[in-house]
Design a protein around this motif. Structure first.
Motif, PDB file in Angstrom:
ATOM      1  N   ALA A   1      -9.978  17.332  18.210  1.00 51.80           N
ATOM      2  CA  ALA A   1     -10.760  16.661  17.165  1.00 51.80           C
ATOM      3  C   ALA A   1     -10.886  17.551  15.938  1.00 51.80           C
ATOM      4  O   ALA A   1     -10.723  17.090  14.801  1.00 51.80           O
ATOM      5  N   GLN A   2     -11.145  18.845  16.148  1.00 54.74           N
ATOM      6  CA  GLN A   2     -11.287  19.770  15.037  1.00 54.74           C
ATOM      7  C   GLN A   2     -10.005  19.877  14.231  1.00 54.74           C
ATOM      8  O   GLN A   2     -10.025  19.914  12.991  1.00 54.74           O
ATOM      9  N   ARG A   3      -8.874  19.877  14.924  1.00 51.57           N
ATOM     10  CA  ARG A   3      -7.579  19.990  14.245  1.00 51.57           C
ATOM     11  C   ARG A   3      -7.327  18.778  13.341  1.00 51.57           C
ATOM     12  O   ARG A   3      -6.897  18.911  12.194  1.00 51.57           O
TER      13      ARG A   3
ATOM     14  N   LEU B   1      -9.664  16.691  12.181  1.00 54.70           N
ATOM     15  CA  LEU B   1     -10.693  16.652  11.145  1.00 54.70           C
ATOM     16  C   LEU B   1     -10.349  17.588   9.995  1.00 54.70           C
ATOM     17  O   LEU B   1     -10.535  17.253   8.816  1.00 54.70           O
ATOM     18  N   ARG B   2      -9.827  18.757  10.324  1.00 56.05           N
ATOM     19  CA  ARG B   2      -9.453  19.709   9.282  1.00 56.05           C
ATOM     20  C   ARG B   2      -8.341  19.140   8.399  1.00 56.05           C
ATOM     21  O   ARG B   2      -8.392  19.247   7.170  1.00 56.05           O
ATOM     22  N   HIS B   3      -7.350  18.501   9.031  1.00 61.27           N
ATOM     23  CA  HIS B   3      -6.256  17.911   8.262  1.00 61.27           C
ATOM     24  C   HIS B   3      -6.755  16.771   7.374  1.00 61.27           C
ATOM     25  O   HIS B   3      -6.396  16.687   6.194  1.00 61.27           O
ATOM     26  N   LEU B   4      -7.597  15.905   7.917  1.00 64.11           N
ATOM     27  CA  LEU B   4      -8.106  14.766   7.149  1.00 64.11           C
ATOM     28  C   LEU B   4      -8.983  15.224   5.988  1.00 64.11           C
ATOM     29  O   LEU B   4      -8.971  14.615   4.916  1.00 64.11           O
ATOM     30  N   GLU B   5      -9.730  16.296   6.204  1.00 64.99           N
ATOM     31  CA  GLU B   5     -10.550  16.837   5.112  1.00 64.99           C
ATOM     32  C   GLU B   5      -9.673  17.412   4.013  1.00 64.99           C
ATOM     33  O   GLU B   5      -9.909  17.191   2.823  1.00 64.99           O
TER      34      GLU B   5
ATOM     35  N   ALA C   1       0.841  -1.200   0.000  1.00 72.08           N
ATOM     36  CA  ALA C   1       0.000   0.000   0.000  1.00 72.08           C
ATOM     37  C   ALA C   1       0.868   1.238   0.000  1.00 72.08           C
ATOM     38  O   ALA C   1       1.943   1.257   0.609  1.00 72.08           O
ATOM     39  N   PRO C   2       0.447   2.277  -0.707  1.00 71.71           N
ATOM     40  CA  PRO C   2       1.225   3.506  -0.694  1.00 71.71           C
ATOM     41  C   PRO C   2       1.311   4.067   0.708  1.00 71.71           C
ATOM     42  O   PRO C   2       0.367   3.981   1.494  1.00 71.71           O
ATOM     43  N   SER C   3       2.453   4.633   1.036  1.00 69.69           N
ATOM     44  CA  SER C   3       2.642   5.169   2.372  1.00 69.69           C
ATOM     45  C   SER C   3       1.727   6.365   2.586  1.00 69.69           C
ATOM     46  O   SER C   3       1.425   7.114   1.659  1.00 69.69           O
ATOM     47  N   SER C   4       1.269   6.537   3.802  1.00 69.42           N
ATOM     48  CA  SER C   4       0.383   7.648   4.115  1.00 69.42           C
ATOM     49  C   SER C   4       1.152   8.962   4.064  1.00 69.42           C
ATOM     50  O   SER C   4       2.354   8.991   4.343  1.00 69.42           O
ATOM     51  N   PRO C   5       0.459  10.057   3.695  1.00 70.21           N
ATOM     52  CA  PRO C   5       1.128  11.348   3.709  1.00 70.21           C
ATOM     53  C   PRO C   5       1.659  11.657   5.099  1.00 70.21           C
ATOM     54  O   PRO C   5       1.075  11.273   6.110  1.00 70.21           O
ATOM     55  N   ARG C   6       2.760  12.375   5.131  1.00 70.09           N
ATOM     56  CA  ARG C   6       3.371  12.714   6.420  1.00 70.09           C
ATOM     57  C   ARG C   6       2.403  13.560   7.236  1.00 70.09           C
ATOM     58  O   ARG C   6       1.818  14.530   6.741  1.00 70.09           O
ATOM     59  N   LEU C   7       2.241  13.188   8.501  1.00 69.95           N
ATOM     60  CA  LEU C   7       1.337  13.925   9.361  1.00 69.95           C
ATOM     61  C   LEU C   7       1.966  15.240   9.798  1.00 69.95           C
ATOM     62  O   LEU C   7       3.183  15.320   9.982  1.00 69.95           O
ATOM     63  N   PRO C   8       1.147  16.270   9.988  1.00 70.86           N
ATOM     64  CA  PRO C   8       1.687  17.540  10.478  1.00 70.86           C
ATOM     65  C   PRO C   8       2.269  17.374  11.872  1.00 70.86           C
ATOM     66  O   PRO C   8       1.944  16.427  12.601  1.00 70.86           O
ATOM     67  N   SER C   9       3.103  18.287  12.254  1.00 68.71           N
ATOM     68  CA  SER C   9       3.692  18.259  13.592  1.00 68.71           C
ATOM     69  C   SER C   9       2.584  18.304  14.633  1.00 68.71           C
ATOM     70  O   SER C   9       1.623  19.064  14.519  1.00 68.71           O
TER      71      SER C   9
END
Length: 230
Positions: free
Chosen positions: A196-198, A200-204, A151-159
């Motif tokens: 949660a909002q933080r 959710l915003r990134h996942l969107e 599977a392709p690697s997931s995008p790097r998560l923000p700090s």
């Protein structure tokens, strides 16, 4: 056609998985079950080629069901689809002959890949068996048919973001089956609303969730997020 039994104690998840199966050419859902007893009854009636099996069932675990099936002489193929990702459970699944192990939450693409490799395995076994071939080359063909591309690697998560928290939120939205607000996600996960909002915003923004607005009589519209099924 390959006849599939979908087993999950959650009726909504079973329905989603069944819809996924129905989208893959060559596969059809022959039955659904929501407990080990129901699943065993379907298997004993015959005509099931593949079981998509959850581990957490109300009457016994999925692996206990597989063990019982094998003791009773049922060689029906099994692909585990479960939130259980501990090493012990995965090892037991391998030893009981599970052909694939898919961890929830997952995408349609991930399931389709496993189903297609399973179909390739059946074709390879039929082709090799029909010719009466033996030897290492033929054995390698059979085992190689189950391989799936990594599977392709997931995008790097923000700090400040963690993979377990991301998975927790994705799992809540995947199981919900309808849009949730940041407040509802926070309540389900035990996280603060701001956290949660933080996430959710990134996942969107990453395309994994779909944002919609719910307008009330007064005030700002409520942001609601839904799992994106490929």
């Amino acid at each position: 056609m390959i006849d599939v039994l979908v087993v999950d104690d959650d009726f909504r998840v079973a329905e989603i998985n069944a819809k996924y199966v129905g989208k893959v050419p060559g596969f059809r859902v022959a039955a659904r079950a929501h407990s080990a007893a129901q699943a065993l009854a379907v298997v004993e009636r015959g005509a099931i080629d593949l079981v998509l099996l959850d581990h957490y069932l109300p009457d016994r675990t999925g692996l206990e069901l597989v063990h019982h099936m094998r003791e009773q002489g049922h060689g029906t193929d099994v692909i585990m689809i479960t939130a259980a990702s501990d090493v012990t459970t995965v090892q037991k699944a391998m030893r009981l002959g599970a052909l694939h192990y898919l961890v929830k939450p997952f995408t349609f693409t991930a399931l389709r890949t496993r189903l297609e490799s399973y179909a390739a395995l059946r074709r390879t076994v039929d082709r090799v068996g029909g010719r009466g071939l033996t030897g290492q080359e033929q054995v390698d063909r059979i085992f190689g048919a189950l391989r799936t591309a990594p599977a392709p690697s997931s995008p790097r998560l923000p700090s400040g973001h963690s993979e377990p928290t991301t998975d927790l939120i994705c799992g809540v939205l995947h199981r919900a089956g309808h849009p949730l607000s940041a407040h509802e996600v926070a309540a389900e996960t035990g996280l603060s609303r701001s956290t949660a909002q933080r996430y959710l915003r990134h996942l969107e923004q990453a395309g994994r969730l779909r944002l919609s607005l719910k307008y009330g009589e007064t005030g700002r519209p409520e942001h609601r997020y839904a799992w994106v099924a490929p």
